[in-house]
Scaffold this motif. Structure first.
Motif, PDB file in Angstrom:
ATOM      1  N   GLU A   1       1.312  13.087  -2.013  1.00 58.68           N
ATOM      2  CA  GLU A   1       1.578  14.057  -3.085  1.00 58.68           C
ATOM      3  C   GLU A   1       0.385  14.987  -3.291  1.00 58.68           C
ATOM      4  OE1 GLU A   1       2.645  11.547  -6.367  1.00 58.68           O
ATOM      5  OE2 GLU A   1       4.751  11.425  -5.742  1.00 58.68           O
ATOM      6  N   LYS A   2      -0.836  14.446  -3.211  1.00 57.25           N
ATOM      7  CA  LYS A   2      -2.038  15.275  -3.353  1.00 57.25           C
ATOM      8  C   LYS A   2      -2.141  16.269  -2.194  1.00 57.25           C
ATOM      9  CE  LYS A   2      -4.601  11.850  -5.965  1.00 57.25           C
ATOM     10  NZ  LYS A   2      -5.707  10.894  -5.959  1.00 57.25           N
ATOM     11  N   ILE A   3      -1.822  15.810  -0.992  1.00 56.03           N
ATOM     12  CA  ILE A   3      -1.881  16.697   0.176  1.00 56.03           C
ATOM     13  C   ILE A   3      -0.847  17.808   0.042  1.00 56.03           C
ATOM     14  CG2 ILE A   3      -1.422  16.809   2.662  1.00 56.03           C
ATOM     15  CD1 ILE A   3      -2.661  13.946   2.821  1.00 56.03           C
ATOM     16  N   VAL A   4       0.365  17.446  -0.354  1.00 50.17           N
ATOM     17  CA  VAL A   4       1.422  18.450  -0.511  1.00 50.17           C
ATOM     18  C   VAL A   4       1.053  19.442  -1.602  1.00 50.17           C
ATOM     19  CG1 VAL A   4       3.833  18.779  -1.224  1.00 50.17           C
ATOM     20  CG2 VAL A   4       3.241  16.988   0.425  1.00 50.17           C
ATOM     21  N   ALA A   5       0.474  18.970  -2.698  1.00 46.34           N
ATOM     22  CA  ALA A   5       0.053  19.872  -3.775  1.00 46.34           C
ATOM     23  C   ALA A   5      -1.043  20.816  -3.283  1.00 46.34           C
ATOM     24  CB  ALA A   5      -0.431  19.069  -4.984  1.00 46.34           C
ATOM     25  N   GLY A   6      -1.970  20.298  -2.500  1.00 48.03           N
ATOM     26  CA  GLY A   6      -3.028  21.143  -1.939  1.00 48.03           C
ATOM     27  C   GLY A   6      -2.465  22.188  -0.994  1.00 48.03           C
ATOM     28  N   LEU A   7      -1.517  21.799  -0.177  1.00 50.71           N
ATOM     29  CA  LEU A   7      -0.882  22.756   0.733  1.00 50.71           C
ATOM     30  C   LEU A   7      -0.121  23.824  -0.045  1.00 50.71           C
ATOM     31  CD1 LEU A   7       0.450  20.326   3.485  1.00 50.71           C
ATOM     32  CD2 LEU A   7      -1.461  21.932   3.682  1.00 50.71           C
ATOM     33  N   ALA A   8       0.532  23.438  -1.127  1.00 52.23           N
ATOM     34  CA  ALA A   8       1.267  24.404  -1.955  1.00 52.23           C
ATOM     35  C   ALA A   8       0.301  25.405  -2.589  1.00 52.23           C
ATOM     36  CB  ALA A   8       2.077  23.674  -3.022  1.00 52.23           C
ATOM     37  N   ARG A   9      -0.866  24.920  -3.045  1.00 49.21           N
ATOM     38  CA  ARG A   9      -1.864  25.827  -3.614  1.00 49.21           C
ATOM     39  C   ARG A   9      -2.384  26.788  -2.552  1.00 49.21           C
ATOM     40  NH1 ARG A   9      -3.624  21.050  -5.942  1.00 49.21           N
ATOM     41  NH2 ARG A   9      -5.362  20.919  -4.482  1.00 49.21           N
ATOM     42  N   GLY A  10      -2.648  26.288  -1.366  1.00 53.95           N
ATOM     43  CA  GLY A  10      -3.122  27.148  -0.270  1.00 53.95           C
ATOM     44  C   GLY A  10      -2.097  28.197   0.101  1.00 53.95           C
TER      45      GLY A  10
ATOM     46  N   ALA B   1       0.821  -1.213   0.000  1.00 57.60           N
ATOM     47  CA  ALA B   1       0.000   0.000   0.000  1.00 57.60           C
ATOM     48  C   ALA B   1       0.854   1.262   0.000  1.00 57.60           C
ATOM     49  CB  ALA B   1      -0.915  -0.008   1.219  1.00 57.60           C
ATOM     50  N   LEU B   2       2.152   1.125  -0.062  1.00 57.25           N
ATOM     51  CA  LEU B   2       3.031   2.293   0.003  1.00 57.25           C
ATOM     52  C   LEU B   2       2.813   3.240  -1.174  1.00 57.25           C
ATOM     53  CD1 LEU B   2       5.231   3.637   1.630  1.00 57.25           C
ATOM     54  CD2 LEU B   2       6.921   2.352   0.335  1.00 57.25           C
ATOM     55  N   SER B   3       2.586   2.722  -2.361  1.00 60.31           N
ATOM     56  CA  SER B   3       2.367   3.600  -3.511  1.00 60.31           C
ATOM     57  C   SER B   3       1.083   4.413  -3.341  1.00 60.31           C
ATOM     58  CB  SER B   3       2.333   2.794  -4.811  1.00 60.31           C
ATOM     59  OG  SER B   3       1.266   1.876  -4.781  1.00 60.31           O
ATOM     60  N   THR B   4       0.060   3.815  -2.743  1.00 59.16           N
ATOM     61  CA  THR B   4      -1.176   4.553  -2.465  1.00 59.16           C
ATOM     62  C   THR B   4      -0.907   5.670  -1.461  1.00 59.16           C
ATOM     63  OG1 THR B   4      -2.452   2.544  -2.835  1.00 59.16           O
ATOM     64  CG2 THR B   4      -3.555   4.321  -1.647  1.00 59.16           C
ATOM     65  N   THR B   5      -0.134   5.373  -0.437  1.00 61.85           N
ATOM     66  CA  THR B   5       0.216   6.386   0.559  1.00 61.85           C
ATOM     67  C   THR B   5       0.992   7.525  -0.077  1.00 61.85           C
ATOM     68  OG1 THR B   5       0.294   4.670   2.256  1.00 61.85           O
ATOM     69  CG2 THR B   5       1.382   6.750   2.764  1.00 61.85           C
ATOM     70  N   ILE B   6       1.909   7.206  -0.956  1.00 61.29           N
ATOM     71  CA  ILE B   6       2.703   8.236  -1.637  1.00 61.29           C
ATOM     72  C   ILE B   6       1.799   9.112  -2.507  1.00 61.29           C
ATOM     73  CG2 ILE B   6       4.480   8.597  -3.404  1.00 61.29           C
ATOM     74  CD1 ILE B   6       5.924   6.124  -2.210  1.00 61.29           C
ATOM     75  N   ASP B   7       0.868   8.477  -3.227  1.00 63.76           N
ATOM     76  CA  ASP B   7      -0.069   9.247  -4.067  1.00 63.76           C
ATOM     77  C   ASP B   7      -0.878  10.226  -3.221  1.00 63.76           C
ATOM     78  OD1 ASP B   7       0.779   7.932  -6.331  1.00 63.76           O
ATOM     79  OD2 ASP B   7      -0.875   6.472  -6.318  1.00 63.76           O
ATOM     80  N   HIS B   8      -1.386   9.770  -2.093  1.00 64.14           N
ATOM     81  CA  HIS B   8      -2.171  10.643  -1.222  1.00 64.14           C
ATOM     82  C   HIS B   8      -1.294  11.762  -0.652  1.00 64.14           C
ATOM     83  CE1 HIS B   8      -5.823   8.360  -1.501  1.00 64.14           C
ATOM     84  NE2 HIS B   8      -5.252   7.252  -1.035  1.00 64.14           N
TER      85      HIS B   8
END
Length: 79
Positions: free
Chosen positions: A64-73, A55-62
């Protein structure tokens, strides 16, 4: 010494030689079988211990989405 006696002696020598050669092979095979059971148990334990890594790849995908959202904020806040 008659032919029968000589044949019997040769036959007994052959049987003793075969037994002397096969016995260590059988003992080694028993030792290997015992270790194979231990190795199998260890491999099953290793598979159990490493299963969450699938499940590590799923964790990495999530992540990355969180980091991208934080960068947008941060960008919207001017940071």
């Amino acid at each position: 010494m008659s032919g029968w006696t000589l044949g019997l002696i040769i036959g007994l020598v052959v049987v003793v030689a075969v037994v002397a050669l096969v016995t260590p092979i059988i003992l080694l095979a028993r030792g290997i079988a015992g270790r194979a059971t231990q190795i199998d148990r260890a491999l099953v334990q290793a598979r159990t211990n490493t299963a969450p890594l699938a499940a590590l790849s799923t964790t990495i995908d999530h992540a990355e989405k969180i980091v991208a959202g934080l960068a947008r904020g941060r960008a919207r806040l001017g940071g």
